[in-house]
Design a protein around this motif. Sequence first.
Motif, PDB file in Angstrom:
ATOM      1  N   SER A  61     -13.392  41.363 -53.208  1.00 23.43           N
ATOM      2  CA  SER A  61     -12.504  40.739 -52.231  1.00 23.43           C
ATOM      3  C   SER A  61     -12.065  41.738 -51.165  1.00 23.43           C
ATOM      4  N   SER A  62     -12.003  41.263 -49.934  1.00 22.40           N
ATOM      5  CA  SER A  62     -11.483  42.094 -48.851  1.00 22.40           C
ATOM      6  C   SER A  62     -10.073  41.653 -48.462  1.00 22.40           C
ATOM      7  N   TYR A  63      -9.445  40.808 -49.285  1.00 26.32           N
ATOM      8  CA  TYR A  63      -8.104  40.301 -48.977  1.00 26.32           C
ATOM      9  C   TYR A  63      -7.093  41.429 -48.845  1.00 26.32           C
ATOM     10  N   PHE A  64      -7.230  42.467 -49.653  1.00 26.01           N
ATOM     11  CA  PHE A  64      -6.447  43.686 -49.494  1.00 26.01           C
ATOM     12  C   PHE A  64      -7.386  44.840 -49.780  1.00 26.01           C
ATOM     13  N   GLU A  94       1.438  44.665 -40.142  1.00 22.90           N
ATOM     14  CA  GLU A  94       0.202  43.988 -39.754  1.00 22.90           C
ATOM     15  C   GLU A  94       0.407  42.480 -39.808  1.00 22.90           C
ATOM     16  N   ARG A  95      -0.146  41.781 -38.833  1.00 20.18           N
ATOM     17  CA  ARG A  95      -0.151  40.311 -38.823  1.00 20.18           C
ATOM     18  C   ARG A  95      -1.583  39.868 -38.597  1.00 20.18           C
ATOM     19  N   GLY A  96      -1.996  38.810 -39.239  1.00 22.61           N
ATOM     20  CA  GLY A  96      -3.323  38.237 -39.021  1.00 22.61           C
ATOM     21  C   GLY A  96      -3.183  36.842 -38.466  1.00 22.61           C
ATOM     22  N   ALA A  97      -3.920  36.557 -37.404  1.00 23.54           N
ATOM     23  CA  ALA A  97      -3.826  35.237 -36.772  1.00 23.54           C
ATOM     24  C   ALA A  97      -4.146  34.123 -37.762  1.00 23.54           C
ATOM     25  N   ASP A  98      -5.019  34.404 -38.723  1.00 28.16           N
ATOM     26  CA  ASP A  98      -5.419  33.377 -39.687  1.00 28.16           C
ATOM     27  C   ASP A  98      -4.652  33.447 -41.001  1.00 28.16           C
ATOM     28  N   PHE A 103       0.660  27.585 -46.842  1.00 31.05           N
ATOM     29  CA  PHE A 103       1.571  28.201 -47.810  1.00 31.05           C
ATOM     30  C   PHE A 103       2.750  28.899 -47.145  1.00 31.05           C
ATOM     31  N   GLY A 104       2.687  29.101 -45.836  1.00 34.72           N
ATOM     32  CA  GLY A 104       3.766  29.768 -45.135  1.00 34.72           C
ATOM     33  C   GLY A 104       3.248  30.831 -44.188  1.00 34.72           C
ATOM     34  N   ARG A 105       4.097  31.825 -43.934  1.00 36.76           N
ATOM     35  CA  ARG A 105       3.789  32.899 -42.991  1.00 36.76           C
ATOM     36  C   ARG A 105       3.701  34.226 -43.739  1.00 36.76           C
ATOM     37  N   PHE A 106       2.833  35.115 -43.249  1.00 34.46           N
ATOM     38  CA  PHE A 106       2.560  36.365 -43.948  1.00 34.46           C
ATOM     39  C   PHE A 106       2.528  37.548 -42.983  1.00 34.46           C
ATOM     40  N   GLU A 113       2.773  55.628 -50.140  1.00 31.78           N
ATOM     41  CA  GLU A 113       1.610  56.057 -50.915  1.00 31.78           C
ATOM     42  C   GLU A 113       0.405  55.153 -50.677  1.00 31.78           C
ATOM     43  N   GLY A 114       0.516  54.269 -49.675  1.00 33.70           N
ATOM     44  CA  GLY A 114      -0.616  53.439 -49.282  1.00 33.70           C
ATOM     45  C   GLY A 114      -0.781  52.147 -50.050  1.00 33.70           C
ATOM     46  N   ASN A 115       0.167  51.797 -50.910  1.00 28.34           N
ATOM     47  CA  ASN A 115       0.077  50.541 -51.656  1.00 28.34           C
ATOM     48  C   ASN A 115       0.367  49.367 -50.723  1.00 28.34           C
ATOM     49  N   PRO A 116      -0.502  48.347 -50.725  1.00 26.74           N
ATOM     50  CA  PRO A 116      -0.281  47.201 -49.843  1.00 26.74           C
ATOM     51  C   PRO A 116       0.851  46.308 -50.343  1.00 26.74           C
ATOM     52  N   ILE A 117       1.662  45.836 -49.401  1.00 25.78           N
ATOM     53  CA  ILE A 117       2.767  44.922 -49.702  1.00 25.78           C
ATOM     54  C   ILE A 117       2.648  43.756 -48.741  1.00 25.78           C
ATOM     55  N   GLU A 118       2.527  42.568 -49.307  1.00 36.20           N
ATOM     56  CA  GLU A 118       2.462  41.369 -48.479  1.00 36.20           C
ATOM     57  C   GLU A 118       3.848  40.755 -48.439  1.00 36.20           C
ATOM     58  N   LEU A 119       4.318  40.445 -47.250  1.00 35.78           N
ATOM     59  CA  LEU A 119       5.603  39.780 -47.058  1.00 35.78           C
ATOM     60  C   LEU A 119       5.303  38.306 -46.806  1.00 35.78           C
ATOM     61  N   TRP A 120       5.844  37.438 -47.632  1.00 33.21           N
ATOM     62  CA  TRP A 120       5.525  36.016 -47.586  1.00 33.21           C
ATOM     63  C   TRP A 120       6.783  35.193 -47.369  1.00 33.21           C
TER      64      TRP A 120
END
Length: 131
Positions: A61-64, A94-98, A103-106, A113-120
């Motif tokens: 997966s390239s989701y993150f 970061e924001r992605g147009a898609d 489900f909402g906005r992300f 330390e480079g860990n990805p965090i998604e804000l939903w």
Amino acid sequence: MTSYCPFCSRRTMSVQGIGGLFFRAQDPVALAKWYSTHLGIGAKWTQASGVTAFQPFPTSSSYFGEEKQFMLNLRVTELDALIARLESQGIVVERGADWDGEFGRFARIHDPEGNPIELWEPKQQPQSEST
């Protein structure tokens, strides 16, 4: 407390929610301070009730980031205000147009330390009208 598992032929114990997230860090003290300062998350945190997604992804997966084994997803309110505050503190958002949809906005950030965090920000459910 037990409940019936619709996918099992037996009764199972109920999982009530996620009790914690534990992960390794190069500098645990500094990283804990960063989460507290920028996201308001301390060592013990009582969260608001709501949906928690639990979703394994394929290793391809390239989701993150492919080099990361997990991504923390935080349910938030007032996403635009949070983004503005984080950016004012020098955090790249970061924001992605898609990314926004049913489900909402992300938005996404990374901890030091480079860990990805998604804000939903979940989509608001329509209020039912009383009759």
